[in-house]
Design a protein around this motif. Structure first.
Motif, PDB file in Angstrom:
ATOM      1  N   PHE A  28      78.053  61.720  57.795  1.00  0.00           N
ATOM      2  CA  PHE A  28      77.274  61.497  56.586  1.00  0.00           C
ATOM      3  C   PHE A  28      78.056  60.547  55.704  1.00  0.00           C
ATOM      4  N   SER A  29      77.442  59.427  55.348  1.00  0.00           N
ATOM      5  CA  SER A  29      78.057  58.513  54.388  1.00  0.00           C
ATOM      6  C   SER A  29      77.247  58.561  53.109  1.00  0.00           C
ATOM      7  N   GLY A  30      77.920  58.871  52.020  1.00  0.00           N
ATOM      8  CA  GLY A  30      77.280  58.812  50.703  1.00  0.00           C
ATOM      9  C   GLY A  30      77.609  57.471  50.083  1.00  0.00           C
ATOM     10  N   ILE A  31      76.587  56.775  49.625  1.00  0.00           N
ATOM     11  CA  ILE A  31      76.729  55.381  49.186  1.00  0.00           C
ATOM     12  C   ILE A  31      76.258  55.257  47.739  1.00  0.00           C
ATOM     13  N   CYS A  32      76.916  54.414  46.982  1.00  0.00           N
ATOM     14  CA  CYS A  32      76.568  54.188  45.578  1.00  0.00           C
ATOM     15  C   CYS A  32      75.247  53.423  45.464  1.00  0.00           C
ATOM     16  N   ARG A  33      74.260  54.025  44.821  1.00  0.00           N
ATOM     17  CA  ARG A  33      72.987  53.342  44.592  1.00  0.00           C
ATOM     18  C   ARG A  33      73.037  52.600  43.254  1.00  0.00           C
ATOM     19  N   SER A  34      72.178  51.608  43.122  1.00  0.00           N
ATOM     20  CA  SER A  34      72.186  50.842  41.873  1.00  0.00           C
ATOM     21  C   SER A  34      71.251  51.419  40.822  1.00  0.00           C
ATOM     22  N   ASP A  35      70.336  52.310  41.242  1.00  0.00           N
ATOM     23  CA  ASP A  35      69.441  52.891  40.235  1.00  0.00           C
ATOM     24  C   ASP A  35      70.142  54.054  39.557  1.00  0.00           C
ATOM     25  N   LYS A  36      69.856  54.262  38.278  1.00  0.00           N
ATOM     26  CA  LYS A  36      70.504  55.331  37.544  1.00  0.00           C
ATOM     27  C   LYS A  36      70.026  56.690  38.058  1.00  0.00           C
ATOM     28  N   ALA A  37      70.913  57.683  37.955  1.00  0.00           N
ATOM     29  CA  ALA A  37      70.611  59.017  38.482  1.00  0.00           C
ATOM     30  C   ALA A  37      69.357  59.591  37.823  1.00  0.00           C
ATOM     31  N   ASP A  38      69.131  59.290  36.549  1.00  0.00           N
ATOM     32  CA  ASP A  38      67.949  59.837  35.880  1.00  0.00           C
ATOM     33  C   ASP A  38      66.720  58.945  36.059  1.00  0.00           C
ATOM     34  N   GLY A  39      66.878  57.884  36.856  1.00  0.00           N
ATOM     35  CA  GLY A  39      65.734  57.038  37.166  1.00  0.00           C
ATOM     36  C   GLY A  39      65.280  56.141  36.025  1.00  0.00           C
ATOM     37  N   GLU A  40      65.992  56.166  34.902  1.00  0.00           N
ATOM     38  CA  GLU A  40      65.564  55.392  33.735  1.00  0.00           C
ATOM     39  C   GLU A  40      66.477  54.185  33.526  1.00  0.00           C
ATOM     40  N   GLY A  41      65.908  53.178  32.903  1.00  0.00           N
ATOM     41  CA  GLY A  41      66.720  52.057  32.428  1.00  0.00           C
ATOM     42  C   GLY A  41      67.171  51.101  33.505  1.00  0.00           C
ATOM     43  N   ASP A  42      68.144  50.297  33.134  1.00  0.00           N
ATOM     44  CA  ASP A  42      68.616  49.215  33.983  1.00  0.00           C
ATOM     45  C   ASP A  42      69.402  49.730  35.183  1.00  0.00           C
ATOM     46  N   ALA A  43      69.611  48.830  36.118  1.00  0.00           N
ATOM     47  CA  ALA A  43      70.467  49.130  37.260  1.00  0.00           C
ATOM     48  C   ALA A  43      71.898  49.339  36.761  1.00  0.00           C
ATOM     49  N   ILE A  44      72.665  50.133  37.472  1.00  0.00           N
ATOM     50  CA  ILE A  44      74.054  50.351  37.078  1.00  0.00           C
ATOM     51  C   ILE A  44      74.929  49.235  37.646  1.00  0.00           C
ATOM     52  N   ALA A  45      76.047  49.002  36.966  1.00  0.00           N
ATOM     53  CA  ALA A  45      77.002  47.996  37.452  1.00  0.00           C
ATOM     54  C   ALA A  45      78.025  48.642  38.383  1.00  0.00           C
ATOM     55  N   ALA A  46      78.313  49.918  38.115  1.00  0.00           N
ATOM     56  CA  ALA A  46      79.284  50.631  38.949  1.00  0.00           C
ATOM     57  C   ALA A  46      79.243  52.115  38.602  1.00  0.00           C
ATOM     58  N   LEU A  47      79.743  52.923  39.527  1.00  0.00           N
ATOM     59  CA  LEU A  47      80.045  54.322  39.253  1.00  0.00           C
ATOM     60  C   LEU A  47      81.550  54.425  39.071  1.00  0.00           C
ATOM     61  N   VAL A  48      81.977  55.291  38.134  1.00  0.00           N
ATOM     62  CA  VAL A  48      83.394  55.603  38.043  1.00  0.00           C
ATOM     63  C   VAL A  48      83.546  57.091  38.334  1.00  0.00           C
ATOM     64  N   LEU A  49      84.298  57.403  39.371  1.00  0.00           N
ATOM     65  CA  LEU A  49      84.478  58.790  39.775  1.00  0.00           C
ATOM     66  C   LEU A  49      85.812  59.324  39.297  1.00  0.00           C
ATOM     67  N   GLU A  50      85.734  60.370  38.467  1.00  0.00           N
ATOM     68  CA  GLU A  50      86.930  61.073  38.005  1.00  0.00           C
ATOM     69  C   GLU A  50      87.067  62.339  38.852  1.00  0.00           C
ATOM     70  N   HIS A  51      88.291  62.748  39.117  1.00  0.00           N
ATOM     71  CA  HIS A  51      88.454  63.994  39.858  1.00  0.00           C
ATOM     72  C   HIS A  51      89.637  64.776  39.312  1.00  0.00           C
ATOM     73  N   TYR A  52      89.759  65.998  39.772  1.00  0.00           N
ATOM     74  CA  TYR A  52      90.822  66.901  39.359  1.00  0.00           C
ATOM     75  C   TYR A  52      91.832  66.909  40.508  1.00  0.00           C
ATOM     76  N   PRO A  53      92.872  66.083  40.399  1.00  0.00           N
ATOM     77  CA  PRO A  53      93.824  65.990  41.518  1.00  0.00           C
ATOM     78  C   PRO A  53      94.444  67.352  41.799  1.00  0.00           C
ATOM     79  N   GLY A  54      94.627  67.645  43.037  1.00  0.00           N
ATOM     80  CA  GLY A  54      95.178  68.951  43.381  1.00  0.00           C
ATOM     81  C   GLY A  54      94.048  69.920  43.658  1.00  0.00           C
ATOM     82  N   MET A  55      93.260  70.230  42.631  1.00  0.00           N
ATOM     83  CA  MET A  55      92.149  71.158  42.874  1.00  0.00           C
ATOM     84  C   MET A  55      91.130  70.562  43.827  1.00  0.00           C
ATOM     85  N   ALA A  56      90.849  69.271  43.708  1.00  0.00           N
ATOM     86  CA  ALA A  56      89.828  68.667  44.572  1.00  0.00           C
ATOM     87  C   ALA A  56      90.203  68.863  46.047  1.00  0.00           C
TER      88      ALA A  56
END
Lengths: 83, 158, 158, 83
Positions: free
Chosen positions: B36-64
């Motif tokens: 399974f490959s999860g890929i960054c889509r350009s449409d916003k998660a809520d389906g509204e507004g402009d296309a996104i320029a990028a996703l920024v993923l924050e994580h909890y190092p160690g716990m993740a």
């Protein structure tokens, strides 16, 4: 105890982590959220909807009624949106 | 026999083919590999507004890592899988780029499919990652989906 | 918009990475790509006796393509998928080598997983292919599994 | 009508295909199996368990009660084991 904040909780609190020593009456995660909320506007804003906030103690997900006694690392964050 | 489990959190992209091959190479007891490959889509998660320029993923190092490892272990105990790999990227990810990879191998297809779906449902709801969408009009955190919780709930043991 | 559907029957091996990339390259509306690789195991299907030396896959040319195309079309109509690829090899296949590949792409992971499982269940039970196992003590046709029929039956529309 | 055989049906019949012109009384796939079974030992052996045999008319799966009228290509084979 080290307290960590992630995502918009981190942004609202204005810091990623801090060392805190809550008083003994702060027994559970919910108590800790209530105690933090009174530390300033930035905390009150971050925890304004406490039910939305998720917590982990020592890197394990916990409910808010979990006791914090003995915790080295408590983390607060919004619902996860990984994957 | 110990089942090989690979978990990696990284900024860098991954290579689906290499990971699929790594789980099956030199073995003749594997009948099914699901990726399974999860890929960054350009449409916003809520389906509204402009296309996104990028996703920024924050994580909890160690716990993740630990949280993913716990679910990997559970997958290994629930299905007869012969190997699994989970790679989750963090940092800035452009539309069209990879976010997450799950690869499962088994003698039989059912186990490989179920373990991959289980891991993805748990990554969505339990792994400590948070997505922020960057767009032309600012950035905003992605809301969690109820449907992801529902998907994860089907794996709960009664 | 027409959903790109690729169906190939071939003697040659296939490249999982190339097929995964072909479905997602240059697009930013795809959030999930699922691939299933079916691989030749060395143990006999009935679990008895020696390891096999090879599988020989016979198929019904013409009907195999058409039958797979009918199920691909059904998958496209049932799930919001943005592309799918099915490759099925025929001829002699050694243990450890690829037999079949299904790749599905979608905005969302549920559709990609479901369409891939649906296609695999139907390939197992409806696509006109027959496996013969070659071993040191001769060769024999593989029996169909009831559990494959059960797996396929869950997709029947009521 | 072209009749095709695959896998062990083909091996038992001893050929992959043939052109046949069954009499009008042979109306369904089941009738065709019964008629074929009487053409010789190899056919009787191939169709000894008629319920196991799968059939296709013009490259579509059919039940054995399907009429064969108008069929150009009828195929017989064991349950499929692809995938």
């Amino acid at each position: 105890m080290k307290v960590l904040y992630f995502a918009w909780v981190r942004e609202r609190v204005g810091k990623a982590e801090e060392a805190l020593d809550p008083p003994p009456a702060v027994a559970t995660v919910a108590d800790l959220i209530a105690w933090l909320s009174q530390r300033g506007d930035e905390y009150a804003y971050a925890f304004e909807k406490p039910k939305v906030i998720r917590a982990a103690i020592d890197r394990m997900h916990v409910n808010q009624d979990t006791a914090i006694a003995g915790a080295r690392e408590v983390a607060f964050f919004p619902p996860m949106t990984g994957g | 026999m110990t089942v090989p489990v690979t978990i990696r959190l990284q900024k860098e992209d991954f290579d689906v083919a290499r990971e699929v091959a790594a789980l099956s190479r030199g073995r003749t007891d594997i009948g099914a590999v699901v990726s399974f490959s999860g890929i960054c889509r350009s449409d916003k998660a809520d389906g509204e507004g402009d296309a996104i320029a990028a996703l920024v993923l924050e994580h909890y190092p160690g716990m993740a890592e630990e949280e993913i490892a716990r679910h990997a272990e559970e997958a290994v105990s629930r299905w007869p899988i012969t190997g699994l790999t989970v790679i989750h990227r963090f940092g800035r990810i452009a539309p069209g780029d990879n976010i997450v990879l799950v690869v499962t191998a088994s003698a039989h297809r059912e186990a490989a499919f179920h373990a991959a779906e289980f891991l993805m449902d748990y990554l969505k709801t339990r792994a400590p990652f948070w997505k922020r969408e960057e767009g032309s009009s600012g950035s905003s955190w992605v809301d969690a989906h109820d449907r992801d919780d529902t998907a994860a709930a089907r794996w709960a043991k009664s």
